[in-house]
Design a protein around this motif. Structure first.
Motif, PDB file in Angstrom:
ATOM      1  N   GLN A 274      46.931  46.139  34.766  1.00 24.02           N
ATOM      2  CA  GLN A 274      46.890  47.595  34.897  1.00 24.02           C
ATOM      3  C   GLN A 274      47.929  48.064  35.916  1.00 24.02           C
ATOM      4  O   GLN A 274      48.149  47.396  36.925  1.00 24.02           O
ATOM      5  CB  GLN A 274      45.508  48.080  35.367  1.00 24.02           C
ATOM      6  CG  GLN A 274      44.347  47.649  34.494  1.00 24.02           C
ATOM      7  CD  GLN A 274      43.764  46.316  34.920  1.00 24.02           C
ATOM      8  OE1 GLN A 274      43.752  45.980  36.105  1.00 24.02           O
ATOM      9  NE2 GLN A 274      43.284  45.542  33.959  1.00 24.02           N
TER      10      GLN A 274
ATOM     11  N   SER B 253      39.073  47.282  32.166  1.00 21.11           N
ATOM     12  CA  SER B 253      40.242  47.527  33.014  1.00 21.11           C
ATOM     13  C   SER B 253      40.025  48.736  33.912  1.00 21.11           C
ATOM     14  O   SER B 253      40.460  48.751  35.071  1.00 21.11           O
ATOM     15  CB  SER B 253      41.482  47.754  32.153  1.00 21.11           C
ATOM     16  OG  SER B 253      41.896  46.562  31.512  1.00 21.11           O
ATOM     17  N   SER B 254      39.366  49.759  33.385  1.00 18.23           N
ATOM     18  CA  SER B 254      39.063  50.935  34.195  1.00 18.23           C
ATOM     19  C   SER B 254      38.124  50.581  35.335  1.00 18.23           C
ATOM     20  O   SER B 254      38.309  51.028  36.476  1.00 18.23           O
ATOM     21  CB  SER B 254      38.445  52.031  33.320  1.00 18.23           C
ATOM     22  OG  SER B 254      39.333  52.434  32.304  1.00 18.23           O
TER      23      SER B 254
ATOM     24  N   ALA C 286      48.561  51.640  38.055  1.00 15.86           N
ATOM     25  CA  ALA C 286      47.871  52.889  38.369  1.00 15.86           C
ATOM     26  C   ALA C 286      48.510  53.569  39.566  1.00 15.86           C
ATOM     27  O   ALA C 286      49.173  52.927  40.387  1.00 15.86           O
ATOM     28  CB  ALA C 286      46.392  52.615  38.658  1.00 15.86           C
TER      29      ALA C 286
ATOM     30  N   VAL D 137      47.380  50.416  30.710  1.00 12.72           N
ATOM     31  CA  VAL D 137      46.830  49.068  30.605  1.00 12.72           C
ATOM     32  C   VAL D 137      47.551  48.240  29.546  1.00 12.72           C
ATOM     33  O   VAL D 137      47.935  48.727  28.483  1.00 12.72           O
ATOM     34  CB  VAL D 137      45.312  49.133  30.310  1.00 12.72           C
ATOM     35  CG1 VAL D 137      45.033  49.892  29.025  1.00 12.72           C
ATOM     36  CG2 VAL D 137      44.696  47.736  30.246  1.00 12.72           C
TER      37      VAL D 137
ATOM     38  N   THR E 109      40.116  48.599  37.922  1.00  7.69           N
ATOM     39  CA  THR E 109      41.035  49.462  38.668  1.00  7.69           C
ATOM     40  C   THR E 109      40.282  50.279  39.709  1.00  7.69           C
ATOM     41  O   THR E 109      40.749  50.434  40.849  1.00  7.69           O
ATOM     42  CB  THR E 109      41.790  50.389  37.697  1.00  7.69           C
ATOM     43  OG1 THR E 109      42.572  49.578  36.801  1.00  7.69           O
ATOM     44  CG2 THR E 109      42.701  51.349  38.433  1.00  7.69           C
TER      45      THR E 109
ATOM     46  N   HIS F  19      41.375  40.533  35.706  1.00  5.61           N
ATOM     47  CA  HIS F  19      42.205  41.735  35.790  1.00  5.61           C
ATOM     48  C   HIS F  19      43.161  41.629  36.963  1.00  5.61           C
ATOM     49  O   HIS F  19      42.815  41.094  38.014  1.00  5.61           O
ATOM     50  CB  HIS F  19      41.335  42.976  35.953  1.00  5.61           C
ATOM     51  CG  HIS F  19      40.458  43.238  34.781  1.00  5.61           C
ATOM     52  ND1 HIS F  19      40.848  43.994  33.706  1.00  5.61           N
ATOM     53  CD2 HIS F  19      39.196  42.818  34.500  1.00  5.61           C
ATOM     54  CE1 HIS F  19      39.873  44.033  32.815  1.00  5.61           C
ATOM     55  NE2 HIS F  19      38.860  43.327  33.277  1.00  5.61           N
ATOM     56  N   CYS F  20      44.347  42.194  36.763  1.00  3.32           N
ATOM     57  CA  CYS F  20      45.403  42.218  37.775  1.00  3.32           C
ATOM     58  C   CYS F  20      45.897  43.653  37.870  1.00  3.32           C
ATOM     59  O   CYS F  20      46.524  44.162  36.927  1.00  3.32           O
ATOM     60  CB  CYS F  20      46.518  41.262  37.353  1.00  3.32           C
ATOM     61  SG  CYS F  20      47.920  41.175  38.478  1.00  3.32           S
ATOM     62  N   THR F  21      45.599  44.330  38.991  1.00  2.00           N
ATOM     63  CA  THR F  21      45.852  45.763  39.114  1.00  2.00           C
ATOM     64  C   THR F  21      46.944  46.054  40.125  1.00  2.00           C
ATOM     65  O   THR F  21      46.843  45.665  41.298  1.00  2.00           O
ATOM     66  CB  THR F  21      44.568  46.502  39.527  1.00  2.00           C
ATOM     67  OG1 THR F  21      43.507  46.166  38.624  1.00  2.00           O
ATOM     68  CG2 THR F  21      44.783  48.002  39.515  1.00  2.00           C
TER      69      THR F  21
ATOM     70  N   PRO G  85      49.510  42.852  43.701  1.00  2.00           N
ATOM     71  CA  PRO G  85      48.383  43.383  42.934  1.00  2.00           C
ATOM     72  C   PRO G  85      47.043  42.837  43.428  1.00  2.00           C
ATOM     73  O   PRO G  85      46.983  41.845  44.152  1.00  2.00           O
ATOM     74  CB  PRO G  85      48.677  42.903  41.514  1.00  2.00           C
ATOM     75  CG  PRO G  85      49.427  41.618  41.726  1.00  2.00           C
ATOM     76  CD  PRO G  85      50.294  41.873  42.925  1.00  2.00           C
TER      77      PRO G  85
ATOM     78  N   MET H   6      46.048  55.645  35.043  1.00  3.95           N
ATOM     79  CA  MET H   6      46.178  54.210  34.804  1.00  3.95           C
ATOM     80  C   MET H   6      46.663  53.938  33.382  1.00  3.95           C
ATOM     81  O   MET H   6      46.280  54.612  32.439  1.00  3.95           O
ATOM     82  CB  MET H   6      44.819  53.519  35.035  1.00  3.95           C
ATOM     83  CG  MET H   6      44.876  51.996  34.977  1.00  3.95           C
ATOM     84  SD  MET H   6      44.500  51.340  33.342  1.00  3.95           S
ATOM     85  CE  MET H   6      42.704  51.380  33.380  1.00  3.95           C
TER      86      MET H   6
ATOM     87  N   ALA I  51      39.326  47.956  42.565  1.00  4.53           N
ATOM     88  CA  ALA I  51      40.500  47.658  43.390  1.00  4.53           C
ATOM     89  C   ALA I  51      40.865  48.847  44.279  1.00  4.53           C
ATOM     90  O   ALA I  51      41.212  48.677  45.456  1.00  4.53           O
ATOM     91  CB  ALA I  51      41.686  47.286  42.491  1.00  4.53           C
TER      92      ALA I  51
END
Length: 276
Positions: free
Chosen positions: A189, A217-218, A191, A203, A221, A156-158, A147, A201, A224
């Motif tokens: 997240q 979070s959006s 996605a 969450v 994402t 955050h971790c996407t 991620p 996505m 990222a």
């Protein structure tokens, strides 16, 4: 713990199903404790929310905002609540722009028809700013799924996966939220790319759990996805609660979407005293 001996008015709002209790402390001063945040956040015995937001006066902006998760922990940023409050305050002042100060810093808001945009600031991409527990490449963390880590005032971790719908978010969310790589815990997240500059996505919010939407979070994402070369800097994201629009500009990450003021209510003295 001091409990208020008077009634406290509040507003219930949501941004794409990401729901909030909002207290205007300029009208009815309130000091938020862990017990009060948890009690208000209880969807059976309180009001229920994803986040609690408190509005205060500020000498540096039009308003000052503070946020709390339903587990009572402090949230430094809450994008959708910020948009909801911006809509409320712009309606109250009859203006189309606003400045708000949060723990994240000074944020700007603009109204575009029935949509509200907030500049959530520049993303934090260095490991110690997010923060992570040790120096690492934030683009691909040494976790299953590689991620991407991003800071938007909160960590955050996407994960980019083949199909976000197929992910067992209830199982994996709390595992990664509490991974030792994130000393302050993290939002998580999952996605996937739907089409050009279009993402789907889901969450898991730190201190809350699964939510229908998350503004920060959006933003994370989208950042990222840009860093990984999956999209351009202007991205549409399909959330469980609806569509949100992210634009990573030179002055920060702008987030645009709908908000709704659902109802007003009053916290009774009896309820507040029950939180002793």
């Amino acid at each position: 713990m001091a409990i208020m001996k008077h009634q406290i008015p509040f507003m219930k709002m949501h941004g794409l199903g990401n729901d909030f209790v909002i207290v205007d402390s300029r009208i009815s001063p309130i000091q938020i404790s862990v017990q009060i945040a948890q009690g208000l956040g209880d969807r059976h015995r309180g009001v229920g929310f994803d986040q609690l937001a408190v509005i205060n006066d500020s000498s540096d902006a039009d308003v000052a905002l503070s946020f709390y998760n339903s587990d009572g922990s402090i949230a430094a940023a809450c994008g959708n609540a910020t948009r909801c409050i911006a809509q409320y305050e712009m309606d109250r002042l009859q203006v189309d722009s606003l400045s708000m100060i949060t723990e994240r810093g000074l944020l700007a808001a603009q109204r575009y028809g029935d949509m509200v945009s907030v500049n959530m600031g520049h993303p934090m991409l260095d490991w110690d700013k997010i923060p992570l527990a040790r120096p690492l490449d934030t683009l691909r963390l040494p976790l299953d799924g590689a991620p991407t880590a991003t800071g938007m005032g909160n960590p955050h971790c996407t994960f980019f996966v083949e199909n976000a719908e197929a992910v067992d978010l209830a199982q994996l969310g709390p595992i990664f939220e509490n991974d030792p790589l994130f000393p302050e815990r993290t939002n998580v997240q999952f996605a996937h790319v739907v089409g050009k500059n279009l993402l789907r996505m889901r969450v898991w919010e730190r201190g809350v759990g699964m939510t229908l939407a998350s503004g920060s979070s959006s933003c994370a994402t989208a950042v990222a996805a840009v860093r990984l070369g999956l999209t351009g800097r202007k991205v549409e994201i399909q959330l469980d609660g609806g569509m949100i629009y992210i634009d990573w500009r030179d002055d920060g990450v702008w987030m645009t979407g709908a908000t709704l003021h659902v109802f007003d209510g009053v916290l009774t003295t009896q309820f507040l005293e029950s939180l002793r």
